[in-house]
Write an enzyme that holds these catalytic residues in place. Structure first.
Site, PDB file in Angstrom:
ATOM      1  N   TYR A 141       3.097   4.384  -5.662  1.00 33.46           N
ATOM      2  CA  TYR A 141       2.000   4.375  -6.634  1.00 33.46           C
ATOM      3  C   TYR A 141       0.677   4.744  -5.968  1.00 33.46           C
ATOM      4  O   TYR A 141      -0.054   5.620  -6.451  1.00 33.46           O
ATOM      5  CB  TYR A 141       1.905   2.993  -7.271  1.00 33.46           C
ATOM      6  CG  TYR A 141       0.770   2.807  -8.246  1.00 33.46           C
ATOM      7  CD1 TYR A 141       0.840   3.334  -9.531  1.00 33.46           C
ATOM      8  CD2 TYR A 141      -0.370   2.097  -7.890  1.00 33.46           C
ATOM      9  CE1 TYR A 141      -0.190   3.153 -10.440  1.00 33.46           C
ATOM     10  CE2 TYR A 141      -1.403   1.902  -8.791  1.00 33.46           C
ATOM     11  CZ  TYR A 141      -1.317   2.436 -10.063  1.00 33.46           C
ATOM     12  OH  TYR A 141      -2.354   2.255 -10.955  1.00 33.46           O
ATOM     13  N   LYS A 145      -1.665   8.055  -6.677  1.00 32.15           N
ATOM     14  CA  LYS A 145      -3.048   7.936  -7.147  1.00 32.15           C
ATOM     15  C   LYS A 145      -4.033   8.600  -6.186  1.00 32.15           C
ATOM     16  O   LYS A 145      -5.090   9.088  -6.598  1.00 32.15           O
ATOM     17  CB  LYS A 145      -3.396   6.461  -7.354  1.00 32.15           C
ATOM     18  CG  LYS A 145      -2.682   5.817  -8.536  1.00 32.15           C
ATOM     19  CD  LYS A 145      -3.014   6.514  -9.849  1.00 32.15           C
ATOM     20  CE  LYS A 145      -2.487   5.750 -11.057  1.00 32.15           C
ATOM     21  NZ  LYS A 145      -2.826   6.439 -12.327  1.00 32.15           N
TER      22      LYS A 145
END
Length: 240
Positions: A141, A145
């Protein structure tokens, strides 16, 4: 257009844009929450069901939006989500799921949107404080990002001839239903939120409306000289 506009931060942004007089299209996977979200918007709006991981669904989103509203002024690539998993337990399937939602989905949302956008339009990419702050269990994640933060820099250069501004909105921890999709139990979520709040100078987790207010700034002419930037809305967690 707001992807992931049927809940959480995305819905808060859609409502704020709607309150300010925008015609809003929201996009998400769940038909029931899409309908509920659409009915909560003021003024003209539409909801389109689909998945940002599907290029066909994205093409449908922007084709239907153009047919209904005409050219697009603002695109918010917001859809995303985190699954907490130790690095050594990440499988190819869970890697693909996380990277496809948080990076591939953003990339192709903008690729499909830009040809239908008005010159002088605005694109907002929603990242996360995990793009610069280590969080155990969030290796995929956080990396995805960080990737979309880099993407905004490149697109700022490429889209400058059309005066399309691309910026990143980076929330810290925000009180949404996304916590329930991390794979943690309710007790673990409570503990996790308390730990996050203790690391924030303002000593609390943010609210979706606070992120929406920042998105409104990036979408409006008030930020007309802001491009390629990252607006961090995290109560100071990554800034001090």
């Amino acid at each position: 257009v707001v992807t992931g506009g049927n809940s959480g931060i995305g819905l808060a942004m859609a409502r704020e844009f709607s309150r300010q007089g925008a015609k809003v299209a929201i996009f998400g996977r769940d038909a029931e929450t899409l309908r509920e979200a659409d009915t909560s918007l003021i003024g003209e709006s539409m909801s389109i069901q689909g998945d940002v991981r599907s290029l066909n669904d994205l093409e449908t989103l922007f084709r239907q939006t153009q047919e209904h509203f005409g050219a697009i002024d603002i695109v918010v690539a917001n859809a995303g989500g985190a699954t907490m998993q130790p690095f050594l337990e990440v499988t190819e399937d869970t890697f693909d799921d996380q990277s496809d939602v948080n990076f591939k989905g953003v990339f192709f949302t903008l690729q499909k949107a830009v040809p239908l956008m008005n010159d002088g339009g605005t694109a907002i990419i929603v990242s996360s404080s995990a793009n610069c702050r280590a969080a155990p269990g969030m290796s995929v994640y956080g990396s995805a990002k960080a990737a979309v933060r880099s993407l905004a820099r490149t697109l700022t250069q490429e889209l400058a001839p059309r005066n399309i501004r691309v910026n990143v909105l980076t929330p810290g921890p925000v009180m949404t239903a996304a916590y329930s999709r991390t794979g943690l139990s309710e007790d673990q979520i409570t503990d996790f939120q308390a730990e996050q709040a203790s690391q924030i100078p303002l000593n609390r987790i943010g609210q979706p409306d606070e992120i929406a207010a920042a998105a409104l700034f990036l979408a409006s002419s008030d930020s007309s000289f802001v491009a390629g930037a990252e607006l961090v809305v995290d109560g100071g967690m990554t800034q001090v």
